[in-house]
Design an enzyme around this catalytic site. Structure first.
Site, short mmCIF file in Angstrom:
data_model
loop_
_atom_site.label_atom_id
_atom_site.label_comp_id
_atom_site.label_asym_id
_atom_site.label_seq_id
_atom_site.Cartn_x
_atom_site.Cartn_y
_atom_site.Cartn_z
N ASP A 4 9.39 2.58 0.03
CA ASP A 4 8.32 3.24 0.79
C ASP A 4 8.41 2.77 2.23
O ASP A 4 8.01 1.66 2.57
CB ASP A 4 6.94 2.90 0.19
N LYS A 41 4.20 8.62 9.21
CA LYS A 41 3.92 8.00 10.52
C LYS A 41 4.90 8.43 11.62
O LYS A 41 4.80 9.56 12.08
CB LYS A 41 3.81 6.49 10.34
N TYR A 73 0.85 -1.19 0.00
CA TYR A 73 0.00 0.00 0.00
C TYR A 73 0.88 1.23 0.00
O TYR A 73 1.85 1.31 0.77
CB TYR A 73 -0.91 0.01 1.22
C1 LIG Z 1 0.35 4.48 5.81
C2 LIG Z 1 1.12 4.28 4.57
C3 LIG Z 1 1.03 5.16 3.48
C4 LIG Z 1 0.05 6.29 3.43
O1 LIG Z 1 0.28 7.25 4.42
P1 LIG Z 1 -0.90 8.22 4.87
O2 LIG Z 1 -0.25 9.13 5.86
O3 LIG Z 1 -1.97 7.36 5.44
O4 LIG Z 1 -1.34 8.95 3.65
C5 LIG Z 1 1.87 4.95 2.40
N1 LIG Z 1 2.75 3.94 2.38
C6 LIG Z 1 2.85 3.07 3.41
C7 LIG Z 1 3.85 1.96 3.33
C8 LIG Z 1 2.03 3.20 4.52
O5 LIG Z 1 2.12 2.29 5.51
#
Ligand SMILES: *Cc1c(COP(=O)(O)O)cnc(C)c1O
Length: 427
Positions: A238, A266, A144
């Protein structure tokens, strides 16, 4: 356990907000039941509006590595607030957090701050396309990368839980440059490069957390690096979830593969909305206003959010032993779950990376999204409900990762294992 107030609040919220929530996974759809409305958090605990307390293994889906209401973060935020909430002009705090990030990630020479992980990834991909002059991107099933159009192609997490391969509202034209490959399967990536000579980048969660916890094999990442180099494509890690969670210096420091760009979110915001993307100087030089690739944000680098992020990251950097302590607790928790499962004849697969842990009700090793999807989701739902009613708050989907914060004690871990043993006895 009385949750009458949450039930009422959810009923009302559903008349006001689609599904009653501002982010789908919060709705408890995949496990059934009512999401709890939270009144406050304190240390390792969440308190719902009926006054029930829970040991929190979700931690706002990752950001709160020091738990709720960390004193240093709270006071840094309060100080920043007294100077004003936002200026739309540069502040020293942005350079301070940038220095931290650049000092911690070997692959990052320059960094830009945004307000969410979605923005960070979306912008990194635009920059990769601008830098390479190519259009196609490769992503992996079950990873994701936020909810931007081009990346809503068989994403994991909320979407996988709901069983939608992609979302209505995204024109086919917008995803036709997104090639899908299978996680930990290098042949599927080779095929993408055979099908297209127009690949700008591969984007991957090097430690996937959005199909449950599924780390990439080291050899697989090394092969991705070689493929990118051979074809003039960029490799983007990511690490919005795994950054500062699995280890301090990024997946690059434990996998041996160095990406061209990294996206963060995060933990980097300490609980405030912060995202970031960074990489080699020559790539970052293409970003506006230094270069031609446009990217902007009214609240980007917000001083209050920066204050929280700086405090969190400095605390992590100055406490070298922290990750081994968190990892030992995560390992003990998973070991306890595995023992309980074996005792009750339940198939369970577990894994740990630093403060991240994952468990699948599955009898086969989980290496990719298909493996994860073959888990026993009904069993997961029953386990989730059983733990919740005993005061242990786990992510409400099999396709999510659990988090240990510094406020979770060995005693809490042992209590969680006992409860898991009890619940598994009922499955
Ligand atoms: C949570 C997440 C996102 C998206 O971040 P948001 O702050 O919710 O937009 C993108 N990539 C990874 C790997 C994530 O865990």
């Amino acid at each position: 356990m009385n949750i009458t107030s949450s039930i009422q609040a959810f009923e009302e919220a559903q008349t006001l907000i689609p599904g009653g929530v501002d982010s789908p996974v919060r709705a408890f759809k995949s496990v059934g039941g009512t999401p709890l409305f939270i009144e406050k958090g304190e240390g390792a605990h969440l308190y719902d509006i009926d006054g029930n307390a829970y040991v929190d293994y979700v931690q706002s889906w990752g950001p709160l590595i020091f738990g709720h209401r960390d004193e240093a973060i709270e006071s840094a935020v309060c100080d920043a607030v007294r100077h004003g909430l936002s200026f739309g002009a540069p502040t020293l705090s942005e350079s301070e957090l940038a220095k931290e990030v650049i000092g911690i990630f070997e692959s990052i020479d320059k960094v830009r701050f945004v307000s969410s992980g979605t923005e960070a990834v979306m912008s990194a991909i635009r920059l990769a396309r601008g830098f390479t002059g190519k259009d196609d991107i490769v992503k992996f099933e079950g990873c994701y990368h936020g909810h931007s159009d081009a990346l809503l192609v068989q994403a994991g997490s909320g979407l996988a839980t709901f069983g939608n391969p992609s979302s209505p509202g995204v024109p086919v034209d917008f995803t036709k440059h997104t090639l899908l490959a299978k996680y930990n399967d290098i042949e599927s990536v080779r095929k993408c490069f055979e099908d297209s000579d127009n690949i700008a980048c591969i984007i991957i969660e090097p430690i996937a957390g959005n199909m449950g916890l599924v780390p990439a094999d080291k050899e697989f990442l090394a092969e991705l690096r070689l493929l990118c180099d051979a074809h003039g494509a960029l490799l983007i890690f990511d690490e919005v979830m795994s950054g500062f969670r699995a280890t301090l210096h990024g997946a690059e420091s434990i996998t041996g593969t160095t990406p061209d760009m990294v996206t963060l979110g995060k933990v980097i915001g300490g609980g405030m909305p912060v995202g970031a993307f960074g990489g080699k100087a020559e790539i970052m030089a293409k970003l506006s206003p230094e270069g031609p690739v446009y990217q902007a944000g009214t609240l980007s680098g917000n001083p209050v959010a920066m204050a929280a992020g700086i405090t969190a990251v400095r605390k992590l950097r100055s406490n070298a032993k922290l990750y081994s302590v968190l990892e030992a607790r995560a390992k003990r928790l998973m070991e306890g779950f595995a023992e309980a499962a074996a005792k009750h004849g339940i198939a369970l697969k577990t894994d740990v990376r630093g403060s991240m842990f994952g468990f699948f009700f599955n009898d086969k090793p989980v290496k990719n999204f298909d493996d994860a999807a073959a888990s026993d989701l009904e069993r997961f739902a029953a386990f989730h409900a059983g733990m919740l009613s005993r005061g242990f708050y786990f992510a409400c989907s099999q396709f999510e990762t659990g988090f240990i914060c510094t406020q979770i004690t060995d005693e809490m871990i042992e209590a969680t294992i006992s409860a898991a043993d009890e619940v598994m006895g009922t499955l």
